[in-house]
Enzyme design. Structure first.
Site, PDB file in Angstrom:
ATOM      1  N   ARG A   4       0.893  -1.167   0.000  1.00  0.00           N
ATOM      2  CA  ARG A   4       0.000   0.000   0.000  1.00  0.00           C
ATOM      3  C   ARG A   4       0.921   1.204   0.000  1.00  0.00           C
ATOM      4  O   ARG A   4       1.458   1.581   1.040  1.00  0.00           O
ATOM      5  CB  ARG A   4      -0.880  -0.037   1.255  1.00  0.00           C
ATOM      6  CG  ARG A   4      -2.032   0.946   1.245  1.00  0.00           C
ATOM      7  CD  ARG A   4      -2.679   1.042   2.624  1.00  0.00           C
ATOM      8  NE  ARG A   4      -1.843   1.799   3.547  1.00  0.00           N
ATOM      9  CZ  ARG A   4      -1.970   1.806   4.877  1.00  0.00           C
ATOM     10  NH1 ARG A   4      -2.883   1.048   5.453  1.00  0.00           N
ATOM     11  NH2 ARG A   4      -1.182   2.532   5.636  1.00  0.00           N
TER      12      ARG A   4
ATOM     13  N   HIS B  99      -3.501   4.761   4.459  1.00  0.00           N
ATOM     14  CA  HIS B  99      -4.752   4.018   4.271  1.00  0.00           C
ATOM     15  C   HIS B  99      -5.749   4.792   3.416  1.00  0.00           C
ATOM     16  O   HIS B  99      -6.306   4.265   2.453  1.00  0.00           O
ATOM     17  CB  HIS B  99      -5.366   3.693   5.633  1.00  0.00           C
ATOM     18  CG  HIS B  99      -6.701   3.048   5.540  1.00  0.00           C
ATOM     19  ND1 HIS B  99      -6.883   1.800   5.005  1.00  0.00           N
ATOM     20  CD2 HIS B  99      -7.933   3.498   5.884  1.00  0.00           C
ATOM     21  CE1 HIS B  99      -8.178   1.491   5.030  1.00  0.00           C
ATOM     22  NE2 HIS B  99      -8.826   2.510   5.556  1.00  0.00           N
TER      23      HIS B  99
ATOM     24  N   TYR C 206       2.721   5.208  12.189  1.00  0.00           N
ATOM     25  CA  TYR C 206       2.830   3.806  12.589  1.00  0.00           C
ATOM     26  C   TYR C 206       3.742   2.961  11.706  1.00  0.00           C
ATOM     27  O   TYR C 206       3.943   1.794  11.994  1.00  0.00           O
ATOM     28  CB  TYR C 206       1.434   3.170  12.667  1.00  0.00           C
ATOM     29  CG  TYR C 206       0.605   3.348  11.393  1.00  0.00           C
ATOM     30  CD1 TYR C 206       0.759   2.482  10.321  1.00  0.00           C
ATOM     31  CD2 TYR C 206      -0.330   4.368  11.276  1.00  0.00           C
ATOM     32  CE1 TYR C 206       0.006   2.641   9.167  1.00  0.00           C
ATOM     33  CE2 TYR C 206      -1.090   4.537  10.125  1.00  0.00           C
ATOM     34  CZ  TYR C 206      -0.913   3.676   9.080  1.00  0.00           C
ATOM     35  OH  TYR C 206      -1.653   3.831   7.936  1.00  0.00           O
TER      36      TYR C 206
HETATM   37  C1  LIG Z   1     -16.368  -4.027   9.940  1.00  0.00           C
HETATM   38  C2  LIG Z   1     -15.456  -2.873   9.769  1.00  0.00           C
HETATM   39  N1  LIG Z   1     -14.619  -2.546  10.768  1.00  0.00           N
HETATM   40  C3  LIG Z   1     -13.785  -1.521  10.648  1.00  0.00           C
HETATM   41  C4  LIG Z   1     -13.755  -0.758   9.518  1.00  0.00           C
HETATM   42  C5  LIG Z   1     -12.813   0.439   9.408  1.00  0.00           C
HETATM   43  N2  LIG Z   1     -11.789   0.126   8.432  1.00  0.00           N
HETATM   44  C6  LIG Z   1     -11.892   0.555   7.159  1.00  0.00           C
HETATM   45  S1  LIG Z   1     -10.670  -0.042   6.220  1.00  0.00           S
HETATM   46  C7  LIG Z   1      -9.965  -0.881   7.503  1.00  0.00           C
HETATM   47  C8  LIG Z   1      -8.733  -1.693   7.282  1.00  0.00           C
HETATM   48  C9  LIG Z   1      -8.910  -2.735   6.205  1.00  0.00           C
HETATM   49  O1  LIG Z   1      -7.721  -3.413   6.022  1.00  0.00           O
HETATM   50  P1  LIG Z   1      -7.555  -4.502   4.892  1.00  0.00           P
HETATM   51  O2  LIG Z   1      -8.688  -5.448   4.924  1.00  0.00           O
HETATM   52  O3  LIG Z   1      -6.200  -5.082   5.025  1.00  0.00           O
HETATM   53  O4  LIG Z   1      -7.699  -3.691   3.526  1.00  0.00           O
HETATM   54  P2  LIG Z   1      -6.718  -2.584   2.943  1.00  0.00           P
HETATM   55  O5  LIG Z   1      -7.293  -1.248   3.328  1.00  0.00           O
HETATM   56  O6  LIG Z   1      -5.362  -2.793   3.516  1.00  0.00           O
HETATM   57  O7  LIG Z   1      -6.741  -2.782   1.487  1.00  0.00           O
HETATM   58  C10 LIG Z   1     -10.686  -0.671   8.659  1.00  0.00           C
HETATM   59  C11 LIG Z   1     -10.334  -1.210   9.982  1.00  0.00           C
HETATM   60  C12 LIG Z   1     -14.670  -1.108   8.496  1.00  0.00           C
HETATM   61  N3  LIG Z   1     -14.744  -0.421   7.359  1.00  0.00           N
HETATM   62  N4  LIG Z   1     -15.489  -2.172   8.652  1.00  0.00           N
END
Ligand SMILES: Cc1ncc(C[n+]2csc(CCOP(=O)(O)OP(=O)(O)O)c2C)c(N)n1
Ligand SMILES: Cc1ncc(C[n+]2csc(CCOP(=O)(O)OP(=O)(O)O)c2C)c(N)n1
Ligand SMILES: [Mg+2]
Ligand SMILES: [Mg+2]
Lengths: 327, 339, 327, 339
Positions: free
Chosen positions: D252, D256, D265
């Protein structure tokens, strides 16, 4: 005494409660070095370490289930749900399980856990970062639900929640986090669960409200005052148990009640407040029990224009005040 | 008079012959009481019962490898024999089923086997399948924070393995190497749903690899094997090396609960084959082969168990139901507010 | 026309809808050769095969998520949640997802799915086989919620639910399954969502109710009639959207309203009904808007004595009628 | 003028050199547009953006192995490049970010990339992590009932692998051998939570064994490898042999979302090392090594992409926002009742 925002009050309270009691731990997504997406836990990991500030896997049922397990084994966990819209996977552990621990074990086990949940809209969050989720928690026996709207109340109610021997849901309106400032005493204090507060006394009608809408209602009340209407504003502060006495006393005294909420109205907090007034103030009222809320739509469009149209505003509240005052 | 065995041997030891016979006694007592409860249901006295018949060896042997003075037990509705092994008296068990005032687990607020145990840290908050697994991870996490070497044992069925909570708990326990034992009693059915419709693989234990800890399959009718497997898992957990997933294969000898009729969904052959997997029969034969039990002693054990169950039934049958007013207690511990 | 129990009407309707439309499939725990724990799906697997009657793994979020996915890809799934108390793991897929499919895709996708949920108490179910779970669903825009109380309504509303192009939650009170009998026409019919029905006309007061409590209320009304009080009984039938017009019309006409429900009162259907009456009937009422429900306890003790004390009964309803009639 | 590539090669074929260059063009266009969106956020025009920067090779190669005329795509917020590869125009993408009336996915009701695509069966109902996996199983189930040989591709992140829904969906897909591809873009972070705190094992793909289908790990910066792996999974699914779990390891490159600051972090080294894993750089070098691309042609591709993005920005910037009254449409399709 110092002026703080709501989020600063939350953070300072977490810190002081963790200093006060070793069994207080914080857990949630990104609560560690990220400090939480709203920075509610900023710096805590540096002071208290990874053992007491736990970055959890992305799983809300787990977060709340682990908090519950730790709570019945001597800890006082404070779980953070990142956004209210993501609490649904945890409903089973909160509404199904935590609420009934004391009752279902006939008082042998208790679950002194707190769940902090940033909720509400007006932040361009669209359908999935704007939801109000108070209804189910507020309906459930065995849970307590608080919804502080000021830095002072945020500190006092969060401290109470953490020290309570049963599960408490703390709803923090995310729009208030940085928007709302106020004086917060340095010394330790708590605010009892179940006590509403008159945030503005008045004689012509009562607005019952909570959360962000408290601030919009106070603004509307000032505008109404300019038009000669003296509005009392009652801040519920606790959504379960509702302070039925305070609601009934104020509505009976002013003779008119307007209930203002951001959540969609059908089967909601405003319904219950209306029911309390309809049952207890019937002979004292001079007008219909009025509710102001958004339309019955999934909350709430991402479009800024539509978001504004969805949300109650000081202007819409003023219009409702004016209308009710004319009856 | 036969008593239940709440004095396990040193869990690090192999099972002695004497101890094996004691475990056998617990299993037999559990079986008689379990049968009695079904009878009480048919008589309209017990509203519902789930049975541990077929699971006794697994449960008794598992408990034997743990330390009730400090370990935690998160059970579900089927750990009847485990509760007996942990020293719950027949009277206490019956009070739950008959919803009597002195039901030690919940004061008759909940189904039998739900609530919290008065003497050991055994609890079962709800009927909702698999919720106990994240809770167990939380219990274990608290122990690591407290510096305790207690172990948390959490029981679940093959059906429960499909729930998201099960995955979330195992994943988390793997990340933090928590002192928890995930103990699956795989009886190949979740009510009527057979294992082939529950999962696309043969074994629940195979999942452990995806979480970074050992998964062990064991014959749940074999007291010695279950004890060995659990003992190893307990030692691992106490030493701080993390979780173990144990899967004990057992038979559910009776329908799912007293409300169920398994002839609706199990073939006659499937039902018939279970007789060979009755753990009481198997252990009895083992004890006799090893000259630890004579036919006479066996008969005595059975007679004593039956008598014990009769006494308990008479006692509890005569006991009072809870009064209405206690219903309002223990919602939340709060002063003020109309909770 | 034949006399059927509620469960017979449900089963027959599932069968006829599956015959009528190949895309109707049934999925849930034990719905196959077991025929469902209440036998709602008894025999369906023999007629329609394993492809259309799917025994699901023990995972409610999965059941509802799969139903949703199948619904947006051409099927009309009818999911069964075995007991209402076990729906909490699926809230995310129902309240979080299904409710917002049409809205969130601006009308491009729709989710024609039905979720049947046996709920309610009085069956010695204890804390986890007795729950009423209507509040959250009834609060959520994008969902429809029906709660038929008679075999006639069970057939008509289930058929409507299955043919509706949006998610519909069908709440079946499990105590009514075998207790309640009634005439059901053989021919095909539907009952519109959102329409309450006066099940007993009367002039002195209105009881608003639904589910098992309809039957208790009708019994109480008969007893009251013997005392000269003529009670109208309005069966909500649909909980979202509530038939506000029918509620307001009846309450305004009789001048008194008693709302009877089995669910705990705080923030519930009875709150909303009271709010509707308080807002729309204010000038027509002759007495406070009264609610009768169980105490605010986790529903409901396993002990038969305590269960009876918890549940509203015809006698308790009669007492409330009498009291309100004296005001 | 550069256009996006909504005309994939025969998915059963190897990628030709020409086609590789076309995919490269899509990746470059996606990158420029993605950068533009972040700029628009900094200008206060786009409320929020998540980026696919670093994930482009994975997404473009994955889509290339599928058949947009019949397959189903359940995405989450990070499939920016996948949407481009499926023929979404830059204007369409921008309308989502700028909440313009003609946003094709949701009419500006939802966050960018949420809603449903107007031309291919791509959708993303919510921001809630992992809900799409059971939904994907349901979509695939419907295809098997209809006798369609369509394949369902569902994207998720490493963080999403911890959710119960992920487990439940994979388990069910394994039981019924559903034609679904679970496609994990593992960038080692869920917002700030690193993979070591997310799971106790090295790879998400290792979980597949517990569900009875293959799990494949692939370098997500390698277009050819991702295409191969996806192609094999698609063939497997179309042939009725069931699901595959593909895990593509990617970086990434940005925080985020536009709301995040990853220096809070991630260590400086961790951030620095990502430069070597930029898929555009990697593919550009590969194409040049294979003599499929000259420096001049590469520069032209970049210039064209930049221009294309400028044109789209100007167009969409001038477009109207939705009016208030459309807000009330499409709650439920019902006559009567105050929905
Ligand atoms: C059920 C839920 N919990 C928390 C969030 C907040 N949130 C949005 S993206 C994210 C991280 C997602 O990480 P990952 O699955 O590794 O996807 P990436 O963003 O790295 O592509 C979080 C915790 C959410 N959208 N849905
Ligand atoms: C979340 C949830 N869904 C459904 C049920 C209903 N139910 C009770 S027991 C059971 C089967 C459990 O099977 P398994 O986990 O294999 O345990 P076993 O009874 O075989 O020991 C089901 C579906 C429940 N209690 N909880
Ligand atoms: Mg089983
Ligand atoms: Mg990630």
């Amino acid at each position: 005494m110092s002026e703080q925002t709501v989020i600063e009050a939350v953070r300072a309270t977490l810190q002081s409660e963790m200093r006060r009691d070793d069994t207080v731990i914080v857990l949630g997504e990104d609560v560690g070095s990220r400090g939480g997406v709203f920075l509610a836990t900023d710096g805590l990991i540096d002071e208290f370490g990874e053992n007491r500030v736990i970055d959890m896997p992305l799983a809300e049922s787990l977060i709340c289930g682990v908090a519950l397990g730790a709570a019945v084994n001597g800890m006082r966990p404070v779980a953070e749900i990142q956004f209210a819209d993501f609490v649904w996977p945890a409903i089973n552990q909160l509404v199904g399980e935590a609420s009934k621990v004391r009752y279902g074990t006939n008082g042998v086990k208790t679950a002194p856990m707190t769940v902090r949940i940033p909720y509400g809209g007006g932040v361009r969050g669209g359908l999935y970062h704007s939801q109000s989720i108070e209804v189910l928690f507020s309906h459930t026996p065995g849970l307590s639900v608080v919804a502080p709207a000021t830095p002072y109340d945020a500190k006092g109610l969060l401290a109470t929640a953490i020290r309570t021997d049963d599960p408490v849901i703390v709803l923090e309106h995310k729009r208030t986090y940085r928007l709302v400032k106020g004086d917060v005493p340095d010394e330790d204090y708590t605010i009892p669960i179940g006590k509403a507060e008159i945030k503005r006394p008045g004689t012509d009608m009562t607005i019952v409200t909570y959360g962000l809408m408290l601030h919009y209602s106070l603004q509307a009340a000032e505008m109404a005052a300019a038009n000669g209407i003296d509005v009392e504003v009652l801040d519920l502060r606790t959504l379960r148990p509702l302070d039925a006495d305070a609601i009934a006393e104020s509505a009976s005294r002013t003779g008119k009640a307007l209930i203002v909420q951001e959540d969609t109205p059908a089967v909601s907090i405003s319904s219950e407040v209306a029911a309390i007034i309809g049952e207890r103030c019937f002979f004292d009222l001079d007008g219909p029990i009025t509710r102001l809320g958004p339309p019955e739509l999934p909350p709430m469009p991402f479009s800024p224009i539509q978001e504004a149209a969805f949300m109650p505003s000081p202007e819409k509240i003023l219009a409702a005040i004016t209308k009710l005052s004319e009856i | 008079m036969l008593t239940t065995t709440n004095k396990p041997s040193d869990p690090t030891e192999q099972l002695s012959g004497t101890r094996l016979v004691e475990l056998y006694q617990t299993m037999v007592l559990s079986r008689y009481l379990d049968e009695r409860v079904w009878l009480l249901n048919r008589q309209g006295k017990a509203a519902i019962a789930a049975s541990a018949q077929g699971h006794e060896a697994t449960q008794v042997a598992c408990i034997e490898a743990t330390d009730p003075s400090k370990d935690h037990y998160l059970i579900y509705y089927r750990q009847f024999a485990a509760m007996m092994a942990l020293g719950t008296t027949p009277e206490e068990m019956l009070r739950g089923f008959l919803a009597k005032e002195d039901d030690p687990m919940s004061g008759a607020r909940q189904f039998p086997l739900h609530g919290a145990h008065p003497r050991v840290d055994l609890f079962n908050f709800s009927n909702v399948i698999a919720t106990q697994l994240p809770q167990a991870a939380g219990v274990a996490l608290a122990d690591t924070l407290k510096g305790s070497d207690a172990v948390t044992i959490v029981f679940f069925g093959d059906g429960a393995s499909s729930q998201g909570d099960t995955h979330e708990a195992m994943n988390f326990a793997g990340v933090h190497k928590l002192p928890v034992i995930f103990f699956c009693e795989n009886n190949r059915y979740a009510i009527s749903v057979p294992i082939e419709k529950q999962m696309g693989v043969e074994s629940v234990a195979s999942r452990a690899a995806g979480y970074g800890f050992p998964g062990v399959q064991v014959d749940g009718t074999d007291v010695v094997a279950v004890h060995e497997a659990t003992k190893a898992a307990v030692e691992r957990a106490r030493a701080g090396d993390g979780p173990t997933l144990i899967e004990a294969s057992v038979e559910r000898l009776l329908p799912h609960t007293t409300d169920d009729d398994h002839t609706r969904y199990r073939s006659a052959e499937d039902i018939a084959q279970m007789a060979n997997r009755d753990p009481i029969k198997i252990l009895s034969e083992l004890l006799k082969r090893r000259d630890l039990l004579t036919d006479d002693a066996d008969a005595e054990i059975h007679a004593a168990a039956k008598k014990r169950v009769n006494v308990a039934t008479d006692t509890v049958d005569a006991e009072p139901y809870p009064s209405v007013d206690t219903m309002f207690d223990h919602v939340v511990d709060s002063v003020g507010g109309n909770f």
